[in-house]
Design a protein around this motif. Structure first.
Motif, short mmCIF file in Angstrom:
data_model
loop_
_atom_site.label_atom_id
_atom_site.label_comp_id
_atom_site.label_asym_id
_atom_site.label_seq_id
_atom_site.Cartn_x
_atom_site.Cartn_y
_atom_site.Cartn_z
N GLU A 68 0.84 -1.29 -0.17
CA GLU A 68 0.10 0.10 0.01
C GLU A 68 0.95 1.35 0.02
O GLU A 68 0.48 2.18 -0.56
N VAL A 69 1.93 1.29 0.75
CA VAL A 69 2.82 2.32 0.75
C VAL A 69 3.29 2.57 -0.45
O VAL A 69 3.63 3.73 -0.96
N ARG A 70 4.01 1.50 -1.16
CA ARG A 70 4.47 1.64 -2.56
C ARG A 70 3.38 2.04 -3.51
O ARG A 70 3.88 2.77 -4.40
N GLU A 71 2.24 1.68 -3.38
CA GLU A 71 1.15 2.11 -4.54
C GLU A 71 0.94 3.80 -4.30
O GLU A 71 1.24 4.59 -5.33
N LEU A 72 0.70 4.33 -3.11
CA LEU A 72 0.72 5.52 -2.86
C LEU A 72 1.96 6.27 -3.22
O LEU A 72 1.83 7.54 -3.89
N THR A 73 3.07 5.80 -3.06
CA THR A 73 4.49 6.68 -3.28
C THR A 73 4.56 6.40 -4.77
O THR A 73 4.96 7.74 -5.24
#
Length: 448
Positions: free
Chosen positions: A229-234
């Motif tokens: 989820e962090v990678r997708e947002l980033t």
């Protein structure tokens, strides 16, 4: 909250874009009024100082706005897929990442402000005013980031009206404080900066209040994000942020060429640019609306509706551009004189020329915004970034060759040349990407 996956696309896009358009036009009118107030009460050199800092401030604001727009793509996709838990977790990640990035950005901005202004060849006689103004404005970027985070999250959920109300209130406060601080209180250029920051704080806090009252407010466990989820947002956030930042870096480089042409040209350009920015908002907001429209429909698997929406958006932009050309050719010179508080023939001539050349080329700029935002909404990040690099390259080459050769006419031609080049690349890019996405979702739409 509004579902953009239903209804006639042209109507849905325009009605969603209308509050954005009104809000952004109001913001640009305020910016023009602010310049008028500064030029009336503080003087032409102060106006030139504000103009010299504008590109740096726009770089910071554009980065955080792009970042939160990218985060909004993830939120809109979850909303389109009717995944409420996913929406809450995306909002939680947006809050954490926006806070961390803003803290770093403000510190770097304060440290690098003077070196950047010196690198841009800011004239020595306006440097002190420029530094006084930009230092206060950079500190206020905390509130700019907070407003953009809340506003772009609400827009991702289809709510483009309530962020407008917050913005309107802030604009009124800003104008009143500008008149007070630059006039009776005699605070000069610092007063204009303080007024802006106070108004930004009011907009940010009121928009945060609206977001906190919504059904998508994250719970405590929503902040425990997984790596995916962090990678997708980033990925989405940095892609949008870098795209806008690269564009603004090119503008900073172009500003160095403008600064080398003297204070009179700087005043003409600042005044004309304020007017062009107002007119540009009318088509820019259609493109921004496509980010949410495309993201929601992508999340819902409605790809044919995305293609239809792109065609409708192009038709809307074409009509708007035609009207803007008529307005700019009739009133351009008068508006430049009003903003600059000047009847100097060179200032009026240069400002009017910049406006006319720019607005005619909105026929290329409108598709540029629509294609780039559509590609971002579908998850295509490379092509928009490539076009941003292309725009920066054109501006670098302009400062090296076109401006020394043609003077201010070279400045006037620079952006239209880059718009035409980018739109050409994006046209091929969106055709290719749309075909790939349609093949990927063919089985989904076949079942509908």
């Amino acid at each position: 909250m509004k579902d953009l996956t239903k209804g006639f696309p042209a109507k849905v896009i325009f009605l969603f874009a209308l509050p954005l358009m009104i809000g952004n036009v109001a913001q640009q009118i305020y910016n023009m009024t602010d310049s008028k107030i500064v030029s009336m009460y503080v003087g032409g050199n102060a106006l030139a100082a504000v103009g010299a800092t504008a590109v740096v401030v726009n770089l910071l604001t554009g980065f955080v706005n792009g970042l939160t727009q990218g985060f909004g793509i993830v939120t809109a996709r979850h909303f389109g897929a009717e995944n409420t838990a996913g929406v809450r977790r995306a909002v939680a990640g947006t809050m954490m990442l926006t806070g961390a990035v803003t803290a770093v950005m403000v510190v770097l901005g304060l440290v690098l402000a003077r070196p950047v202004l010196e690198l841009l060849k800011t004239p020595a006689h306006i440097m002190d005013d420029a530094m006084a103004y930009i230092t206060i404005i950079i500190g206020g970027q905390v509130f700019v980031a907070l407003y953009n985070m809340c506003a772009n999250t609400l827009r991702a959920l289809g709510d483009s009206k309530r962020p407008l109300y917050c913005l309107f209130a802030a604009i009124v406060i800003n104008v009143v404080l500008d008149l007070l601080m630059c006039g009776p209180l005699h605070m000069g250029i610092r007063g204009a900066a303080v007024a802006t920051v106070i108004a930004q704080a009011m907009a940010a806090l009121s928009c945060l209040y609206i977001l906190c009252k919504g059904a998508v407010l994250p719970r405590r466990d929503d902040f425990a994000l997984q790596g995916r989820e962090v990678r997708e947002l980033t990925n989405f956030g940095l892609s949008m942020a870098l795209m806008l930042s690269i564009v603004n870096i090119g503008t900073i480089i172009l500003q160095s060429g403008i600064n080398s042409l003297g204070t009179q040209v700087m005043i003409a350009h600042v005044s004309a640019r304020k007017i062009v920015d107002i007119l540009m908002v009318m088509i820019f907001t259609i493109g921004i609306s496509m980010t949410t429209y495309v993201s929601q429909n992508y999340g819902a698997g409605k790809i044919r509706r995305i293609r239809q929406g792109v065609c409708h958006a192009l038709a809307i932009d074409t009509v708007i551009t035609t009207v803007l050309i008529l307005v700019s050719f009739i009133f351009g010179r008068q508006l430049v004189g009003w903003v600059a508080t000047s009847d100097d023939a060179d200032i009026l001539r240069n400002g009017e020329r910049y406006i006319k050349i720019a607005v005619v080329c909105f026929y290329a700029l409108g598709p540029l915004f629509i294609f780039r935002c559509t590609l971002q909404g579908m998850g295509a990040k490379i092509i928009p970034l490539v076009t941003s690099v292309l725009e920066m390259t054109v501006k670098v080459l302009s400062v090296m060759f076109l401006v020394p050769w043609l003077g201010y006419l070279g400045v006037c031609l620079t952006e239209p040349i880059s718009w035409i080049a980018m739109t050409t690349v994006l046209t091929f890019g969106i055709i290719s990407t749309m075909r790939k996405v349609e093949r990927r979702f063919a089985h989904v739409e076949a079942r509908e």
